[in-house]
Design a protein around this motif. Structure first.
Motif, PDB file in Angstrom:
ATOM      1  N   VAL A   1      68.153 -78.702  -3.622  1.00 27.89           N
ATOM      2  CA  VAL A   1      67.106 -78.119  -4.465  1.00 27.89           C
ATOM      3  C   VAL A   1      67.488 -76.734  -4.989  1.00 27.89           C
ATOM      4  N   VAL A   2      68.382 -76.027  -4.316  1.00 31.32           N
ATOM      5  CA  VAL A   2      68.781 -74.692  -4.781  1.00 31.32           C
ATOM      6  C   VAL A   2      69.805 -74.755  -5.906  1.00 31.32           C
ATOM      7  N   HIS A   3      70.297 -75.955  -6.222  1.00 24.84           N
ATOM      8  CA  HIS A   3      71.279 -76.107  -7.294  1.00 24.84           C
ATOM      9  C   HIS A   3      70.629 -76.753  -8.513  1.00 24.84           C
ATOM     10  N   ALA A   4      70.784 -76.106  -9.659  1.00 23.77           N
ATOM     11  CA  ALA A   4      70.162 -76.594 -10.894  1.00 23.77           C
ATOM     12  C   ALA A   4      70.643 -77.989 -11.264  1.00 23.77           C
ATOM     13  N   ASP A   5      71.915 -78.292 -10.986  1.00 23.43           N
ATOM     14  CA  ASP A   5      72.451 -79.612 -11.344  1.00 23.43           C
ATOM     15  C   ASP A   5      71.698 -80.734 -10.623  1.00 23.43           C
ATOM     16  N   TRP A   6      71.295 -80.472  -9.379  1.00 20.49           N
ATOM     17  CA  TRP A   6      70.515 -81.485  -8.660  1.00 20.49           C
ATOM     18  C   TRP A   6      69.093 -81.548  -9.188  1.00 20.49           C
ATOM     19  N   ARG A   7      68.508 -80.404  -9.493  1.00 23.17           N
ATOM     20  CA  ARG A   7      67.136 -80.399 -10.002  1.00 23.17           C
ATOM     21  C   ARG A   7      67.036 -81.089 -11.363  1.00 23.17           C
ATOM     22  N   LYS A   8      68.094 -81.010 -12.148  1.00 19.62           N
ATOM     23  CA  LYS A   8      68.092 -81.626 -13.471  1.00 19.62           C
ATOM     24  C   LYS A   8      68.587 -83.073 -13.452  1.00 19.62           C
ATOM     25  N   GLY A   9      69.113 -83.502 -12.317  1.00 25.05           N
ATOM     26  CA  GLY A   9      69.647 -84.857 -12.229  1.00 25.05           C
ATOM     27  C   GLY A   9      71.098 -84.971 -12.628  1.00 25.05           C
ATOM     28  N   GLN A  10      71.715 -83.849 -13.035  1.00 25.89           N
ATOM     29  CA  GLN A  10      73.098 -83.884 -13.497  1.00 25.89           C
ATOM     30  C   GLN A  10      74.061 -84.207 -12.365  1.00 25.89           C
TER      31      GLN A  10
ATOM     32  N   ALA B   1      74.755 -93.873 -15.099  1.00 25.91           N
ATOM     33  CA  ALA B   1      74.921 -92.519 -15.632  1.00 25.91           C
ATOM     34  C   ALA B   1      74.347 -92.392 -17.038  1.00 25.91           C
ATOM     35  N   ASP B   2      74.114 -93.488 -17.713  1.00 25.17           N
ATOM     36  CA  ASP B   2      73.567 -93.471 -19.079  1.00 25.17           C
ATOM     37  C   ASP B   2      72.049 -93.342 -19.098  1.00 25.17           C
ATOM     38  N   TYR B   3      71.420 -93.177 -17.922  1.00 27.97           N
ATOM     39  CA  TYR B   3      69.962 -93.065 -17.847  1.00 27.97           C
ATOM     40  C   TYR B   3      69.584 -91.744 -17.176  1.00 27.97           C
ATOM     41  N   PRO B   4      69.768 -90.632 -17.894  1.00 26.83           N
ATOM     42  CA  PRO B   4      69.557 -89.303 -17.276  1.00 26.83           C
ATOM     43  C   PRO B   4      68.145 -89.075 -16.758  1.00 26.83           C
ATOM     44  N   ARG B   5      67.118 -89.578 -17.452  1.00 25.25           N
ATOM     45  CA  ARG B   5      65.748 -89.366 -16.985  1.00 25.25           C
ATOM     46  C   ARG B   5      65.504 -90.087 -15.665  1.00 25.25           C
ATOM     47  N   LEU B   6      66.013 -91.312 -15.568  1.00 27.18           N
ATOM     48  CA  LEU B   6      65.870 -92.066 -14.323  1.00 27.18           C
ATOM     49  C   LEU B   6      66.578 -91.341 -13.185  1.00 27.18           C
ATOM     50  N   LEU B   7      67.764 -90.824 -13.453  1.00 32.82           N
ATOM     51  CA  LEU B   7      68.521 -90.140 -12.410  1.00 32.82           C
ATOM     52  C   LEU B   7      67.867 -88.825 -12.014  1.00 32.82           C
ATOM     53  N   CYS B   8      67.176 -88.185 -12.950  1.00 32.81           N
ATOM     54  CA  CYS B   8      66.436 -86.971 -12.611  1.00 32.81           C
ATOM     55  C   CYS B   8      65.296 -87.307 -11.645  1.00 32.81           C
TER      56      CYS B   8
ATOM     57  N   TRP C   1      64.985 -86.048  -7.642  1.00 35.21           N
ATOM     58  CA  TRP C   1      63.832 -85.406  -7.040  1.00 35.21           C
ATOM     59  C   TRP C   1      63.242 -86.249  -5.916  1.00 35.21           C
ATOM     60  N   ALA C   2      63.360 -87.562  -6.016  1.00 37.38           N
ATOM     61  CA  ALA C   2      62.885 -88.430  -4.936  1.00 37.38           C
ATOM     62  C   ALA C   2      63.681 -88.164  -3.658  1.00 37.38           C
ATOM     63  N   VAL C   3      64.994 -88.031  -3.804  1.00 33.26           N
ATOM     64  CA  VAL C   3      65.852 -87.748  -2.648  1.00 33.26           C
ATOM     65  C   VAL C   3      65.566 -86.354  -2.100  1.00 33.26           C
ATOM     66  N   ILE C   4      65.478 -85.369  -2.995  1.00 33.28           N
ATOM     67  CA  ILE C   4      65.224 -83.985  -2.576  1.00 33.28           C
ATOM     68  C   ILE C   4      63.912 -83.874  -1.812  1.00 33.28           C
ATOM     69  N   LEU C   5      62.850 -84.466  -2.356  1.00 33.78           N
ATOM     70  CA  LEU C   5      61.540 -84.367  -1.707  1.00 33.78           C
ATOM     71  C   LEU C   5      61.504 -85.116  -0.382  1.00 33.78           C
ATOM     72  N   LEU C   6      62.163 -86.273  -0.331  1.00 41.85           N
ATOM     73  CA  LEU C   6      62.230 -87.011   0.931  1.00 41.85           C
ATOM     74  C   LEU C   6      62.872 -86.161   2.013  1.00 41.85           C
ATOM     75  N   GLU C   7      63.987 -85.520   1.687  1.00 37.89           N
ATOM     76  CA  GLU C   7      64.721 -84.744   2.681  1.00 37.89           C
ATOM     77  C   GLU C   7      63.988 -83.452   3.046  1.00 37.89           C
ATOM     78  N   LEU C   8      63.420 -82.776   2.046  1.00 40.05           N
ATOM     79  CA  LEU C   8      62.726 -81.519   2.331  1.00 40.05           C
ATOM     80  C   LEU C   8      61.472 -81.733   3.179  1.00 40.05           C
ATOM     81  N   PHE C   9      60.745 -82.810   2.901  1.00 44.55           N
ATOM     82  CA  PHE C   9      59.484 -83.038   3.603  1.00 44.55           C
ATOM     83  C   PHE C   9      59.635 -83.957   4.816  1.00 44.55           C
ATOM     84  N   PHE C  10      60.862 -84.335   5.134  1.00 44.53           N
ATOM     85  CA  PHE C  10      61.063 -85.239   6.271  1.00 44.53           C
ATOM     86  C   PHE C  10      60.518 -84.667   7.582  1.00 44.53           C
TER      87      PHE C  10
END
Length: 229
Positions: A124-133, A154-161, A165-174
Motif C-alpha cells: 500500500v505504500v507503493h503507488a505502483d501497487w495502489r494503481k495496479g501497475q 495485463a491488458d485489463y488495467p482496471r481489473l488489475l487495479c 486493492w483486494a489483495v492489499i485490503l485482505l492483507e492489511l485487515f487480516f
C-alpha cells in the motif's frame, strides 16, 4: 480446537508441504538430493505421528544443513514460513509444560498474522501497487512459465487495479480475523483462495500447503482469545 489438536494438524499439513518440497529436489545435485531425501523420510515419519518430538528436532537440524547448502532460504516466503513452522514445532515439543507450549503456538500464530499485515503494508505504500501497475507488470513480464492467456490479463488495467486493492485490503485487515470465529474462517478462506490463485496462475505450488500448515495455530489462538474474553 485444543492445543494438542492444533499441534497435530500443524504437523500433518507441514509434513505434506515438506514432502512436496523434497520431491522437487530429487533430480538435483547429489548433496542436494541427500538433504531432501532425509527431509522426505522425516516428513513421512512426522505425518505418521512416529516420535514427533525427535523427528521435529531432526527436521530442525536438517533445515540448518539445507540453509548452509543454499546459503539461506533460496525460495523466499515459502521457505521462511517452513523454517518458522519447523522451529516452532521443535520448540513446542521441548517445552516443559502446556503453558509454554501455548506461548510457542501463540507466537507462531501472531507471526503469521503479522506476515500478512506486513505484506499488505509493503504494497500500500507503493503507488505502483495502489494503481495496479505492479500487478500488471507481474502478468506482463513474469519470469515464470505462464500461459499467454495469463499474460493477457495485463491488458485489463482496471481489473488489475481492483485485484491489487483486494489483495492489499485482505492483507492489511487480516489481523481483524482474530476478533471472531466467523471472521477468522472467512479470512482464512479468502487467504487460501489467494494462495490457490497464485498456484493456478503462476505455479506457486509451495505456498498452498505451507500456509495451510500455519492455519491451525490461528484457529487455536482465536478460540483461546474467546475464552479469555
Amino acid at each position: 480446537m485444543s492445543l494438542e489438536l492444533a499441534i497435530r494438524w500443524t504437523e500433518i499439513l507441514l509434513s505434506i508441504a515438506l514432502i512436496q518440497q523434497s520431491l522437487e529436489h530429487f533430480f538435483g545435485l547429489r548433496d542436494e538430493r541427500l538433504h531432501y531425501f532425509a527431509r522426505l523420510v522425516l516428513s513421512v515419519l512426522l505425518l505418521a505421528g512416529i516420535q514427533p518430538q525427535w523427528v521435529c528436532v531432526a527436521l530442525f537440524i536438517n533445515m540448518l544443513f539445507i540453509l548452509g547448502r543454499f546459503q539461506g532460504p533460496y525460495n523466499g516466503g515459502s521457505d521462511l514460513l517452513s523454517m518458522l513452522l519447523i522451529t516452532c514445532l521443535c520448540a513446542v515439543h521441548l517445552m516443559p509444560n502446556a503453558q509454554w507450549r501455548e506461548y510457542v503456538i501463540a507466537y507462531l500464530a501472531l507471526q503469521v498474522v503479522f506476515s500478512y499485515f506486513k505484506s499488505g503494508w509493503s504494497k500500500v505504500v507503493h503507488a505502483d501497487w495502489r494503481k495496479g501497475q505492479a500487478l500488471r507488470d507481474v502478468f506482463a513480464f513474469s519470469v515464470y512459465p505462464v500461459s499467454e492467456r495469463t499474460r493477457a490479463w495485463a491488458d485489463y488495467p482496471r481489473l488489475l487495479c481492483v485485484m491489487s486493492w483486494a489483495v492489499i485490503l485482505l492483507e492489511l485487515f487480516f489481523p481483524l480475523a482474530l476478533l471472531s470465529r466467523e471472521a477468522l474462517f472467512a479470512g482464512l478462506a479468502l487467504a487460501m483462495a489467494f494462495h490457490a490463485a497464485n498456484f493456478i496462475l503462476f505455479g506457486f505450488n509451495r505456498f498452498v500447503w505451507v500456509w495451510a500448515a500455519a492455519y491451525p495455530s490461528l484457529i487455536w489462538l482465536q478460540a483461546r482469545l474467546d475464552l479469555l474474553g
